[in-house]
Design a protein around this motif. Structure first.
Motif: not given
Length: 225
Positions: A156-173
């Motif tokens: 749960f933590s990793y999934t939530a973190s990745l979604i949040a980081l993607a929204i913040a623009g610091v995780f992408n393809m």
């Protein structure tokens, strides 16, 4: 990746504490997003191994507060200046080591579970190490219980973190691909971890985790300075 996955599979925790500082020494591009992404696969594998032993009452308090902490963690990553990222990252890892090493075990009360959930969300998203607060909370619990419960919390933590980081623009393809590059090492570590599960104690895993994390964090701090 092999060493981190081996310790995590055997003892239920330790992946982030081992992998994050070592990967950061190679390149800060691998943390936190790519590392969180590849570790999601390990958490899903471990959850499948023992999902019947998950303690639902504790999960009910942890997951909502992890979600809240994740938002704060994503904000921290998004606003950190690139030139100070290594220094801050190393300092936060050393802080996680100190918490794990010196904090006394807490009772599994609803308040402690919620505070721990907030800390897991912030630290997991900011530096990819959600396990520090959980070690404090679960260090005296049976490994048969902690391993599957932590697997669900980490998933749960990793999934939530990745979604949040993607929204913040610091995780992408591109970063997701960097994570997949590390997948073979993770799978080898998982297979080896299952084989040594009866031989590697939680105490030994904790010693390895703290030794590697503190040493690598100090080297990262020196390199960044």
């Amino acid at each position: 990746m092999i060493l981190a996955a081996l310790v995590q599979t055997s003892t239920g925790m330790g992946f982030g504490m081992i992998a994050a500082p070592l990967l950061a020494l190679i390149s800060l591009e691998y943390v936190p997003g790519p590392m969180l992404f590849v570790n999601l696969f390990l958490s899903l594998l471990m959850l499948g191994d023992g999902r019947t032993f998950v303690v639902r009452r504790e999960i009910a308090f942890l997951l909502p507060t992890i979600a809240i902490g994740t938002i704060f963690g994503a904000v921290v990553v998004a606003i950190l200046p690139a030139q100070t990222l290594g220094i801050v990252f190393a300092a936060l890892i050393l802080g996680a080591v100190a918490i794990t090493l010196f904090a006394k075990a807490l009772a599994l009360t609803s308040r402690n579970l919620m505070v721990c959930g907030l800390a897991v969300g912030v630290m997991g998203t900011a530096i990819g190490i959600p396990g520090g607060p959980l070690v404090v909370l679960y260090q005296n619990e049976a490994i048969e219980k902690t391993r599957p419960t932590m697997a669900l919390v980490f998933t749960f933590s990793y999934t939530a973190s990745l979604i949040a980081l993607a929204i913040a623009g610091v995780f992408n393809m591109t970063q997701a691909i960097l994570g997949l590059v590390m997948l073979p090492g993770l799978l080898v570590g998982y297979i080896l971890g299952r084989r040594v599960r009866g031989y590697l104690s939680k105490r030994m895993g904790r010693f390895l985790m703290l030794l590697i994390a503190s040493g690598a964090a100090v080297m990262l701090l020196m390199k960044s300075l």
